[in-house]
Structure formats: structure tokens, C-alpha cells
Design a protein around this motif. Structure first.
Motif, PDB file in Angstrom:
ATOM      1  N   ASN A  57     -75.112  -6.894 -53.102  1.00 33.28           N
ATOM      2  CA  ASN A  57     -74.653  -8.273 -53.226  1.00 33.28           C
ATOM      3  C   ASN A  57     -73.261  -8.403 -53.824  1.00 33.28           C
ATOM      4  O   ASN A  57     -72.860  -9.492 -54.232  1.00 33.28           O
ATOM      5  N   LEU A  58     -72.514  -7.304 -53.870  1.00 30.09           N
ATOM      6  CA  LEU A  58     -71.176  -7.324 -54.454  1.00 30.09           C
ATOM      7  C   LEU A  58     -70.204  -6.642 -53.509  1.00 30.09           C
ATOM      8  O   LEU A  58     -70.448  -5.520 -53.063  1.00 30.09           O
ATOM      9  N   ASN A  59     -69.099  -7.327 -53.189  1.00 32.21           N
ATOM     10  CA  ASN A  59     -68.118  -6.739 -52.290  1.00 32.21           C
ATOM     11  C   ASN A  59     -66.721  -6.833 -52.852  1.00 32.21           C
ATOM     12  O   ASN A  59     -66.415  -7.695 -53.685  1.00 32.21           O
ATOM     13  N   ILE A  60     -65.875  -5.912 -52.405  1.00 33.47           N
ATOM     14  CA  ILE A  60     -64.442  -5.990 -52.646  1.00 33.47           C
ATOM     15  C   ILE A  60     -63.762  -6.179 -51.293  1.00 33.47           C
ATOM     16  O   ILE A  60     -64.297  -5.787 -50.257  1.00 33.47           O
ATOM     17  N   GLN A  61     -62.605  -6.814 -51.299  1.00 31.17           N
ATOM     18  CA  GLN A  61     -61.946  -7.167 -50.047  1.00 31.17           C
ATOM     19  C   GLN A  61     -60.438  -7.105 -50.200  1.00 31.17           C
ATOM     20  O   GLN A  61     -59.899  -7.379 -51.280  1.00 31.17           O
ATOM     21  N   ALA A  62     -59.762  -6.708 -49.150  1.00 29.05           N
ATOM     22  CA  ALA A  62     -58.303  -6.635 -49.167  1.00 29.05           C
ATOM     23  C   ALA A  62     -57.796  -6.704 -47.736  1.00 29.05           C
ATOM     24  O   ALA A  62     -58.486  -6.304 -46.791  1.00 29.05           O
ATOM     25  N   GLY A  63     -56.577  -7.220 -47.586  1.00 31.72           N
ATOM     26  CA  GLY A  63     -55.991  -7.301 -46.261  1.00 31.72           C
ATOM     27  C   GLY A  63     -54.753  -8.179 -46.235  1.00 31.72           C
ATOM     28  O   GLY A  63     -54.367  -8.771 -47.246  1.00 31.72           O
ATOM     29  N   PRO A  64     -54.122  -8.290 -45.073  1.00 35.32           N
ATOM     30  CA  PRO A  64     -52.923  -9.115 -44.933  1.00 35.32           C
ATOM     31  C   PRO A  64     -53.262 -10.563 -44.586  1.00 35.32           C
ATOM     32  O   PRO A  64     -54.395 -10.879 -44.206  1.00 35.32           O
ATOM     33  N   TYR A  65     -52.277 -11.420 -44.742  1.00 37.70           N
ATOM     34  CA  TYR A  65     -52.425 -12.797 -44.275  1.00 37.70           C
ATOM     35  C   TYR A  65     -51.090 -13.278 -43.716  1.00 37.70           C
ATOM     36  O   TYR A  65     -50.021 -12.769 -44.065  1.00 37.70           O
ATOM     37  N   VAL A  66     -51.162 -14.268 -42.849  1.00 40.73           N
ATOM     38  CA  VAL A  66     -49.973 -14.969 -42.368  1.00 40.73           C
ATOM     39  C   VAL A  66     -50.231 -16.458 -42.526  1.00 40.73           C
ATOM     40  O   VAL A  66     -51.339 -16.943 -42.273  1.00 40.73           O
ATOM     41  N   GLY A  67     -49.244 -17.179 -43.015  1.00 39.03           N
ATOM     42  CA  GLY A  67     -49.370 -18.611 -43.207  1.00 39.03           C
ATOM     43  C   GLY A  67     -48.272 -19.369 -42.485  1.00 39.03           C
ATOM     44  O   GLY A  67     -47.147 -18.868 -42.347  1.00 39.03           O
ATOM     45  N   TYR A  68     -48.595 -20.572 -42.032  1.00 39.79           N
ATOM     46  CA  TYR A  68     -47.622 -21.442 -41.370  1.00 39.79           C
ATOM     47  C   TYR A  68     -47.451 -22.693 -42.227  1.00 39.79           C
ATOM     48  O   TYR A  68     -48.432 -23.393 -42.532  1.00 39.79           O
ATOM     49  N   LEU A  69     -46.223 -22.992 -42.627  1.00 41.69           N
ATOM     50  CA  LEU A  69     -45.934 -24.156 -43.459  1.00 41.69           C
ATOM     51  C   LEU A  69     -45.937 -25.420 -42.606  1.00 41.69           C
ATOM     52  O   LEU A  69     -45.068 -25.624 -41.767  1.00 41.69           O
ATOM     53  N   ALA A  70     -46.924 -26.281 -42.832  1.00 35.76           N
ATOM     54  CA  ALA A  70     -47.048 -27.521 -42.063  1.00 35.76           C
ATOM     55  C   ALA A  70     -46.266 -28.657 -42.683  1.00 35.76           C
ATOM     56  O   ALA A  70     -45.753 -29.532 -41.961  1.00 35.76           O
ATOM     57  N   ALA A  71     -46.156 -28.702 -44.013  1.00 36.62           N
ATOM     58  CA  ALA A  71     -45.453 -29.802 -44.677  1.00 36.62           C
ATOM     59  C   ALA A  71     -45.096 -29.384 -46.096  1.00 36.62           C
ATOM     60  O   ALA A  71     -45.757 -28.529 -46.701  1.00 36.62           O
ATOM     61  N   ALA A  72     -44.033 -30.006 -46.633  1.00 37.35           N
ATOM     62  CA  ALA A  72     -43.606 -29.774 -48.015  1.00 37.35           C
ATOM     63  C   ALA A  72     -43.315 -31.133 -48.641  1.00 37.35           C
ATOM     64  O   ALA A  72     -42.467 -31.879 -48.150  1.00 37.35           O
ATOM     65  N   ARG A  73     -44.017 -31.460 -49.719  1.00 34.94           N
ATOM     66  CA  ARG A  73     -43.873 -32.773 -50.346  1.00 34.94           C
ATOM     67  C   ARG A  73     -43.770 -32.633 -51.857  1.00 34.94           C
ATOM     68  O   ARG A  73     -44.328 -31.711 -52.444  1.00 34.94           O
ATOM     69  N   VAL A  74     -43.066 -33.587 -52.477  1.00 33.28           N
ATOM     70  CA  VAL A  74     -42.939 -33.646 -53.929  1.00 33.28           C
ATOM     71  C   VAL A  74     -43.674 -34.885 -54.422  1.00 33.28           C
ATOM     72  O   VAL A  74     -43.444 -35.994 -53.924  1.00 33.28           O
ATOM     73  N   ASN A  75     -44.576 -34.684 -55.387  1.00 31.94           N
ATOM     74  CA  ASN A  75     -45.306 -35.782 -56.000  1.00 31.94           C
ATOM     75  C   ASN A  75     -44.930 -35.901 -57.467  1.00 31.94           C
ATOM     76  O   ASN A  75     -44.616 -34.902 -58.122  1.00 31.94           O
ATOM     77  N   ASP A  76     -44.982 -37.150 -57.972  1.00 33.52           N
ATOM     78  CA  ASP A  76     -44.721 -37.427 -59.377  1.00 33.52           C
ATOM     79  C   ASP A  76     -46.045 -37.809 -60.027  1.00 33.52           C
ATOM     80  O   ASP A  76     -46.606 -38.873 -59.748  1.00 33.52           O
ATOM     81  N   ALA A  77     -46.568 -36.930 -60.861  1.00 35.95           N
ATOM     82  CA  ALA A  77     -47.843 -37.162 -61.539  1.00 35.95           C
ATOM     83  C   ALA A  77     -47.565 -37.589 -62.973  1.00 35.95           C
ATOM     84  O   ALA A  77     -47.078 -36.808 -63.788  1.00 35.95           O
ATOM     85  N   LYS A  78     -47.878 -38.852 -63.283  1.00 36.72           N
ATOM     86  CA  LYS A  78     -47.631 -39.402 -64.610  1.00 36.72           C
ATOM     87  C   LYS A  78     -48.785 -39.092 -65.552  1.00 36.72           C
ATOM     88  O   LYS A  78     -49.906 -38.803 -65.132  1.00 36.72           O
ATOM     89  N   SER A  79     -48.508 -39.197 -66.848  1.00 36.74           N
ATOM     90  CA  SER A  79     -49.544 -38.949 -67.849  1.00 36.74           C
ATOM     91  C   SER A  79     -50.628 -40.013 -67.819  1.00 36.74           C
ATOM     92  O   SER A  79     -51.723 -39.789 -68.356  1.00 36.74           O
ATOM     93  N   ASP A  80     -50.366 -41.192 -67.212  1.00 38.38           N
ATOM     94  CA  ASP A  80     -51.380 -42.245 -67.133  1.00 38.38           C
ATOM     95  C   ASP A  80     -52.369 -42.019 -65.988  1.00 38.38           C
ATOM     96  O   ASP A  80     -53.263 -42.833 -65.755  1.00 38.38           O
ATOM     97  N   GLY A  81     -52.209 -40.920 -65.246  1.00 40.36           N
ATOM     98  CA  GLY A  81     -53.127 -40.590 -64.164  1.00 40.36           C
ATOM     99  C   GLY A  81     -52.625 -40.940 -62.780  1.00 40.36           C
ATOM    100  O   GLY A  81     -53.237 -40.543 -61.785  1.00 40.36           O
TER     101      GLY A  81
END
Length: 222
Positions: free
Chosen positions: A127-151
Motif C-alpha cells: 500500500n506504499l509507492n514511490i513515483q518519479a518522472g517528467p512533466y510538461v505544462g502549458y501556460l493557459a493564463a497569467a493573472r495578478v490578484n490583490d488579496a487584502k487582509s479583510d478577506g
């Protein structure tokens, strides 16, 4: 620096798993109702702790995000499977501020990726495994958010994705615990591709910067 230490620790984890994979005693892993090992297909969802790594950055900017998608676990031999996945993964970083003009909060750079990891999975215990390998990712969007201390959390800018390298290549390693059809796991992945493209102010500001991400997840296979 902290970021270099985190990167080195992650690479040591990946190297240890890859090096140790040939030396473990592979174990069969199947549910109680199965008479033999079967291919599994399922869904997974989890939480990311992401950051960038670069000589001029530190680990204090880790940002939380989501990952979710589909996986297939395809047995190849006793205790060894190939596990391709198709995931949505929210990566990026954050930067805190506290001043009289803007108050207290943080800017969060959210990089939205579609990722395809292909993991080699070895069961070192039933019931225990280890795993390793490569990945490739495609960037769909890049956004900047402003998170205030009031939530409150408001989007303040959508960045031109053409200023970034659309494809991110990297390596990943992790560990998983199988409980019947449920898998609980943790994984570290490190990007090998610089985020920024030359030719723009935004792109130049990310030259030499790469993704670093720790994720925890739960998966359900059928």
C-alpha cells in the motif's frame, strides 16, 4: 539561500527515488476484491504550495493554489506501473505589502497550467509507492490578484501570456499511500524552463526564474 536549499532538497529527493527504484523489492498492489492487478482510471484533487526559484528570490513567497484532474495507472509488471495524468495546476508566487496608502495585503501571481506528468510508480509495500518522472505544462493564463487582509481578493491585471514561455518542462517525484480505491500522496516538482521570454519588460523580469511546487493530493481510482 533558502530557495537554493529548497531546490537542492527537492532534487535530492528526486535523485534518491530514481536511484533507489531499482533496489527495492516490488510489491503487488490490488484491492481486496481484485484477483489480479488491474489498470485503474480516476480523478484527483489537491493543494499546491508554489514558488519561484532564482538566486535573488527566497522561500517566503510561497503561494497556495489548487490542482485537479485525471489519471490512469497502467500496470507494466509486478509492483511497477506507468501513471500518465492530465491536470489543472495553479502555480505562481506572492508578495506582501503593508503601507498607509494601500493598507495590508499581498499580490498573488497566479499561473494557470495544464500539465501532463508521466510518472513511473513502484510499490515498495503493498500500500506504499514511490513515483518519479517528467512533466510538461502549458501556460493557459497569467493573472495578478490583490488579496487584502479583510478577506477580499480582486483581480488587478491579466498579463499577456505571450511574454512567458508557454511550455514548462520539469521533473517530479513523490510518495503515495493506497487505501483500496483511494490514494493519498505528496509530490515535489521543479521546472527546468525559464518563465520569461525576452523582448518585453514583463518577460525580462522573469529571466532566470523557474517554477517550484509542492503538492498534496487525494485520488479515487475505478
Amino acid at each position: 539561500m533558502k530557495t537554493r536549499t529548497m531546490k537542492m532538497a527537492g532534487m535530492l529527493l528526486i535523485t534518491a527515488i530514481l536511484a533507489g527504484a531499482t533496489g527495492v523489492s516490488a510489491q503487488e498492489q490490488k484491492t481486496v476484491e481484485e484477483s489480479s492487478i488491474q489498470p485503474k482510471f480516476g480523478v484527483k484533487v489537491g493543494l499546491n504550495g508554489s514558488n519561484f526559484y532564482h538566486d535573488d528570490l527566497n522561500d517566503n513567497n510561497m503561494k497556495m493554489g489548487l490542482n485537479a484532474g485525471f489519471f490512469a495507472k497502467l500496470p507494466v509488471g509486478r509492483g511497477f506501473s506507468i501513471q500518465p495524468e492530465l491536470l489543472y495546476s495553479n502555480k505562481g508566487s506572492r508578495r506582501s505589502y503593508n503601507n498607509l496608502l494601500m493598507g495590508e495585503g499581498e499580490y498573488r501571481l497566479n499561473l494557470h497550467y495544464l500539465e501532463l506528468p508521466v510518472m513511473g510508480v513502484i510499490n515498495i509495500l503493498p500500500n506504499l509507492n514511490i513515483q518519479a518522472g517528467p512533466y510538461v505544462g502549458y501556460l493557459a493564463a497569467a493573472r495578478v490578484n490583490d488579496a487584502k487582509s479583510d478577506g477580499s481578493n480582486n483581480e488587478v491585471a491579466e498579463l499577456n501570456s505571450d511574454n512567458f514561455n508557454r511550455f514548462d518542462f520539469g521533473v517530479a517525484a513523490g510518495i503515495g499511500v493506497d487505501i483500496q480505491h483511494i490514494t493519498l500522496g505528496a509530490r515535489y516538482n521543479v521546472g527546468l524552463t525559464e518563465l520569461g521570454k525576452s523582448g518585453s519588460v514583463v518577460g525580462e523580469s522573469f529571466n532566470g526564474v523557474k517554477n517550484s511546487n509542492i503538492s498534496v493530493f487525494v485520488g479515487v481510482g475505478f
